[in-house]
Design a protein around this motif. Structure first.
Motif, PDB file in Angstrom:
ATOM      1  N   ALA A  74       7.587 -86.712 -40.800  1.00  0.00           N
ATOM      2  CA  ALA A  74       7.454 -85.567 -39.899  1.00  0.00           C
ATOM      3  C   ALA A  74       6.272 -84.715 -40.333  1.00  0.00           C
ATOM      4  CB  ALA A  74       8.736 -84.731 -39.904  1.00  0.00           C
ATOM      5  N   LEU A  75       5.693 -84.028 -39.356  1.00  0.00           N
ATOM      6  CA  LEU A  75       4.495 -83.213 -39.594  1.00  0.00           C
ATOM      7  C   LEU A  75       4.650 -81.859 -38.938  1.00  0.00           C
ATOM      8  CD1 LEU A  75       1.436 -82.770 -40.285  1.00  0.00           C
ATOM      9  CD2 LEU A  75       0.923 -83.933 -38.120  1.00  0.00           C
ATOM     10  N   PHE A  76       4.427 -80.809 -39.729  1.00  0.00           N
ATOM     11  CA  PHE A  76       4.264 -79.470 -39.174  1.00  0.00           C
ATOM     12  C   PHE A  76       2.777 -79.251 -39.011  1.00  0.00           C
ATOM     13  CE2 PHE A  76       3.433 -74.897 -39.803  1.00  0.00           C
ATOM     14  CZ  PHE A  76       4.146 -74.392 -38.728  1.00  0.00           C
ATOM     15  N   LEU A  77       2.336 -79.132 -37.762  1.00  0.00           N
ATOM     16  CA  LEU A  77       0.914 -79.020 -37.457  1.00  0.00           C
ATOM     17  C   LEU A  77       0.585 -77.598 -37.067  1.00  0.00           C
ATOM     18  CD1 LEU A  77      -1.808 -80.428 -37.077  1.00  0.00           C
ATOM     19  CD2 LEU A  77      -1.116 -80.994 -34.741  1.00  0.00           C
ATOM     20  N   GLN A  78      -0.163 -76.936 -37.918  1.00  0.00           N
ATOM     21  CA  GLN A  78      -0.647 -75.597 -37.622  1.00  0.00           C
ATOM     22  C   GLN A  78      -1.819 -75.725 -36.661  1.00  0.00           C
ATOM     23  OE1 GLN A  78      -3.571 -73.891 -38.827  1.00  0.00           O
ATOM     24  NE2 GLN A  78      -2.974 -71.763 -38.964  1.00  0.00           N
ATOM     25  N   ASN A  79      -1.972 -74.783 -35.749  1.00  0.00           N
ATOM     26  CA  ASN A  79      -2.929 -74.985 -34.652  1.00  0.00           C
ATOM     27  C   ASN A  79      -4.379 -74.706 -35.019  1.00  0.00           C
ATOM     28  OD1 ASN A  79      -3.089 -72.208 -34.745  1.00  0.00           O
ATOM     29  ND2 ASN A  79      -2.489 -71.872 -32.617  1.00  0.00           N
ATOM     30  N   GLN A  92       1.852 -68.178 -27.904  1.00  0.00           N
ATOM     31  CA  GLN A  92       2.436 -67.665 -26.670  1.00  0.00           C
ATOM     32  C   GLN A  92       1.396 -67.565 -25.563  1.00  0.00           C
ATOM     33  OE1 GLN A  92       3.413 -63.414 -26.500  1.00  0.00           O
ATOM     34  NE2 GLN A  92       5.508 -63.963 -25.917  1.00  0.00           N
ATOM     35  N   GLY A  93       0.139 -67.414 -25.963  1.00  0.00           N
ATOM     36  CA  GLY A  93      -0.939 -67.265 -24.993  1.00  0.00           C
ATOM     37  C   GLY A  93      -1.112 -68.444 -24.067  1.00  0.00           C
ATOM     38  N   VAL A  94      -0.612 -69.623 -24.447  1.00  0.00           N
ATOM     39  CA  VAL A  94      -0.691 -70.786 -23.559  1.00  0.00           C
ATOM     40  C   VAL A  94       0.008 -70.479 -22.241  1.00  0.00           C
ATOM     41  CG1 VAL A  94       0.018 -73.190 -23.246  1.00  0.00           C
ATOM     42  CG2 VAL A  94      -0.877 -72.427 -25.454  1.00  0.00           C
ATOM     43  N   ALA A  95       1.121 -69.737 -22.326  1.00  0.00           N
ATOM     44  CA  ALA A  95       1.868 -69.383 -21.116  1.00  0.00           C
ATOM     45  C   ALA A  95       1.437 -68.049 -20.539  1.00  0.00           C
ATOM     46  CB  ALA A  95       3.368 -69.345 -21.416  1.00  0.00           C
ATOM     47  N   THR A  96       1.125 -67.065 -21.401  1.00  0.00           N
ATOM     48  CA  THR A  96       0.892 -65.712 -20.905  1.00  0.00           C
ATOM     49  C   THR A  96      -0.575 -65.413 -20.604  1.00  0.00           C
ATOM     50  OG1 THR A  96       0.679 -64.824 -23.167  1.00  0.00           O
ATOM     51  CG2 THR A  96       2.891 -64.845 -22.181  1.00  0.00           C
ATOM     52  N   ARG A  97      -1.506 -66.127 -21.249  1.00  0.00           N
ATOM     53  CA  ARG A  97      -2.948 -65.934 -21.009  1.00  0.00           C
ATOM     54  C   ARG A  97      -3.617 -67.304 -20.866  1.00  0.00           C
ATOM     55  NH1 ARG A  97      -4.082 -60.129 -20.676  1.00  0.00           N
ATOM     56  NH2 ARG A  97      -2.122 -59.272 -21.462  1.00  0.00           N
ATOM     57  N   PRO A  98      -3.156 -68.134 -19.922  1.00  0.00           N
ATOM     58  CA  PRO A  98      -3.613 -69.525 -19.863  1.00  0.00           C
ATOM     59  C   PRO A  98      -5.093 -69.695 -19.564  1.00  0.00           C
ATOM     60  CG  PRO A  98      -2.363 -68.953 -17.889  1.00  0.00           C
ATOM     61  CD  PRO A  98      -2.188 -67.818 -18.852  1.00  0.00           C
ATOM     62  N   ASP A  99      -5.717 -68.714 -18.943  1.00  0.00           N
ATOM     63  CA  ASP A  99      -7.117 -68.853 -18.543  1.00  0.00           C
ATOM     64  C   ASP A  99      -8.095 -68.272 -19.545  1.00  0.00           C
ATOM     65  OD1 ASP A  99      -6.315 -70.079 -16.162  1.00  0.00           O
ATOM     66  OD2 ASP A  99      -6.045 -68.133 -15.176  1.00  0.00           O
ATOM     67  N   THR A 100      -7.597 -67.795 -20.686  1.00  0.00           N
ATOM     68  CA  THR A 100      -8.484 -67.220 -21.687  1.00  0.00           C
ATOM     69  C   THR A 100      -8.818 -68.264 -22.729  1.00  0.00           C
ATOM     70  OG1 THR A 100      -6.628 -66.407 -23.030  1.00  0.00           O
ATOM     71  CG2 THR A 100      -7.535 -64.910 -21.373  1.00  0.00           C
ATOM     72  N   ALA A 101     -10.094 -68.449 -22.981  1.00  0.00           N
ATOM     73  CA  ALA A 101     -10.514 -69.455 -23.963  1.00  0.00           C
ATOM     74  C   ALA A 101      -9.987 -69.125 -25.349  1.00  0.00           C
ATOM     75  CB  ALA A 101     -12.039 -69.525 -23.991  1.00  0.00           C
ATOM     76  N   SER A 102      -9.891 -67.840 -25.676  1.00  0.00           N
ATOM     77  CA  SER A 102      -9.520 -67.447 -27.032  1.00  0.00           C
ATOM     78  C   SER A 102      -8.038 -67.572 -27.311  1.00  0.00           C
ATOM     79  CB  SER A 102      -9.953 -65.998 -27.293  1.00  0.00           C
ATOM     80  OG  SER A 102      -9.312 -65.115 -26.378  1.00  0.00           O
ATOM     81  N   HIS A 103      -7.175 -67.451 -26.302  1.00  0.00           N
ATOM     82  CA  HIS A 103      -5.740 -67.431 -26.550  1.00  0.00           C
ATOM     83  C   HIS A 103      -4.970 -68.542 -25.837  1.00  0.00           C
ATOM     84  CE1 HIS A 103      -6.736 -63.499 -28.098  1.00  0.00           C
ATOM     85  NE2 HIS A 103      -5.508 -63.316 -28.495  1.00  0.00           N
ATOM     86  N   GLY A 104      -5.496 -69.078 -24.746  1.00  0.00           N
ATOM     87  CA  GLY A 104      -4.733 -70.038 -23.970  1.00  0.00           C
ATOM     88  C   GLY A 104      -5.310 -71.433 -23.917  1.00  0.00           C
ATOM     89  N   VAL A 163      -7.681 -73.233 -25.623  1.00  0.00           N
ATOM     90  CA  VAL A 163      -7.801 -74.059 -26.829  1.00  0.00           C
ATOM     91  C   VAL A 163      -6.424 -74.521 -27.293  1.00  0.00           C
ATOM     92  CG1 VAL A 163      -8.459 -74.056 -29.264  1.00  0.00           C
ATOM     93  CG2 VAL A 163      -9.973 -73.019 -27.571  1.00  0.00           C
ATOM     94  N   ALA A 164      -5.474 -73.592 -27.324  1.00  0.00           N
ATOM     95  CA  ALA A 164      -4.118 -73.957 -27.754  1.00  0.00           C
ATOM     96  C   ALA A 164      -3.490 -74.966 -26.808  1.00  0.00           C
ATOM     97  CB  ALA A 164      -3.244 -72.701 -27.848  1.00  0.00           C
ATOM     98  N   ARG A 165      -3.760 -74.838 -25.513  1.00  0.00           N
ATOM     99  CA  ARG A 165      -3.247 -75.800 -24.544  1.00  0.00           C
ATOM    100  C   ARG A 165      -3.809 -77.197 -24.800  1.00  0.00           C
ATOM    101  NH1 ARG A 165       0.823 -76.639 -21.310  1.00  0.00           N
ATOM    102  NH2 ARG A 165       0.625 -74.642 -20.231  1.00  0.00           N
ATOM    103  N   HIS A 166      -5.070 -77.275 -25.152  1.00  0.00           N
ATOM    104  CA  HIS A 166      -5.716 -78.553 -25.444  1.00  0.00           C
ATOM    105  C   HIS A 166      -4.995 -79.262 -26.594  1.00  0.00           C
ATOM    106  CE1 HIS A 166      -8.792 -81.558 -25.644  1.00  0.00           C
ATOM    107  NE2 HIS A 166      -9.324 -81.121 -26.763  1.00  0.00           N
ATOM    108  N   ILE A 167      -4.646 -78.504 -27.634  1.00  0.00           N
ATOM    109  CA  ILE A 167      -3.939 -79.077 -28.784  1.00  0.00           C
ATOM    110  C   ILE A 167      -2.521 -79.485 -28.381  1.00  0.00           C
ATOM    111  CG2 ILE A 167      -3.122 -78.628 -31.131  1.00  0.00           C
ATOM    112  CD1 ILE A 167      -5.454 -76.573 -31.345  1.00  0.00           C
ATOM    113  N   GLU A 168      -1.854 -78.619 -27.625  1.00  0.00           N
ATOM    114  CA  GLU A 168      -0.516 -78.950 -27.146  1.00  0.00           C
ATOM    115  C   GLU A 168      -0.518 -80.243 -26.339  1.00  0.00           C
ATOM    116  OE1 GLU A 168       1.797 -76.144 -25.036  1.00  0.00           O
ATOM    117  OE2 GLU A 168       1.641 -74.567 -26.548  1.00  0.00           O
ATOM    118  N   ASP A 169      -1.485 -80.386 -25.455  1.00  0.00           N
ATOM    119  CA  ASP A 169      -1.528 -81.561 -24.594  1.00  0.00           C
ATOM    120  C   ASP A 169      -1.608 -82.843 -25.419  1.00  0.00           C
ATOM    121  OD1 ASP A 169      -1.362 -80.018 -22.333  1.00  0.00           O
ATOM    122  OD2 ASP A 169      -3.498 -80.119 -21.847  1.00  0.00           O
ATOM    123  N   ALA A 170      -2.426 -82.824 -26.477  1.00  0.00           N
ATOM    124  CA  ALA A 170      -2.564 -84.014 -27.318  1.00  0.00           C
ATOM    125  C   ALA A 170      -1.243 -84.362 -27.993  1.00  0.00           C
ATOM    126  CB  ALA A 170      -3.659 -83.791 -28.362  1.00  0.00           C
TER     127      ALA A 170
END
Length: 282
Positions: free
Chosen positions: A64-69, A100-112, A114-121
């Motif tokens: 198992a892996l805990f992956l920090q973003n 949390q920004g993936v859901a609350t600030r999805p259109d911001t490069a700084s908070h949504g 980049v994190a979404r890109h990692i989540e998707d992978a």
């Protein structure tokens, strides 16, 4: 064996402690893990998430892996490569610390974005996965530690706007639960916040109560706070952060949506956190 990336961070250090306390075999990794204050029985191996190949010897044999973003370096990660390296090492389960920004600030490069890109992978990896989306950390208050120590002042904008900041120890405990509960949290996204809205003015008061002497709150204008933050944060991050703390949206104001659900108890209060970490402000 469980590998914890970001093992020297506010969440990673506590996660390692929780896992060791539960009898798990743990390998801790970060760029500077050698001198970190971690339990003796923990295996320490240096690696850098930006260089996915550096993780191959760390992940070999892991379950198992805990992956920090990636924190400030998140935009430099190659998430698909990280996932491939994890799979090659035998990892079957990933718990991702996202935002949390993936859901609350999805259109911001700084908070949504980049994190979404990692989540998707991670979500498309074919492995068992769980995503943790915390809101603001109580430990962000360390930014005011020096001014509290030297002048007993706490200067911040939007003094009476509250957010449900979360104790990093609670995030770590949720991560420990999900890493150890094979299958039970598979395919789940857990949003993690604190138990109540806390304003900067109340944070200053809580630190003062922990110290046993008053801490004076000084309210900054947005422009004053922005100029100060630009000294150590990129402009897009500063502007989005100020939007969040000044005009939080409904999602950012949600109190403890999944923290209590996973832990089976109420999450810790900001005052609890301040009392445990008061040494940083003395």
């Amino acid at each position: 064996m469980i590998v914890v990336t970001g093992a020297t961070g506010n969440v990673g250090r506590s996660l390692v402690r929780f896992l060791v306390g539960a009898g798990e075999q743990v390998t801790a990794t970060s760029r500077s893990v050698a001198d970190a204050e971690l339990p003796e029985q923990v295996v320490r191996k240096a690696a850098d998430l930006v260089d996915a190949e550096s993780l191959r010897p760390v992940l070999d044999g892991a379950d198992a892996l805990f992956l920090q973003n990636g924190g400030p370096s998140a935009h430099r990660l190659d998430p698909a490569h990280l996932v491939d390296v994890a799979k090659a090492g035998g990892v079957r389960r990933i718990v991702l610390l996202s935002s949390q920004g993936v859901a609350t600030r999805p259109d911001t490069a700084s908070h949504g974005e980049v994190a979404r890109h990692i989540e998707d992978a991670v979500r498309q990896s074919g492995l068992e996965w769980t995503v943790l989306r915390p809101g603001g950390f109580a430990s962000n208050t360390y930014a005011w530690a020096e001014s509290v120590r030297t002048t007993r002042t706490f200067a911040a904008p939007f003094g009476d706007v509250g957010l449900p900041v979360v104790d990093p120890d609670d995030i770590a405990e949720v991560a420990a639960v999900t890493l150890r509960a094979e299958g039970r949290h598979a395919g789940r996204i857990h949003e993690l916040t604190g138990p109540a809205l806390v304003t900067p003015r109340q944070q200053a008061k809580a630190i003062g109560a922990a110290l046993g002497e008053p801490v004076r709150f000084v309210e900054q204008s947005r422009d004053e706070a922005r100029a100060q933050m630009l000294r150590f944060m990129p402009e897009p991050v500063v502007d989005t952060t100020l939007d969040i703390v000044g005009e939080p949206n409904a999602g950012e104001l949600r109190v403890s949506p999944d923290t209590e659900l996973v832990l089976g108890r109420a999450p810790g209060t900001y005052g609890d956190w301040a009392r445990r970490h008061v040494a940083a402000f003395r």
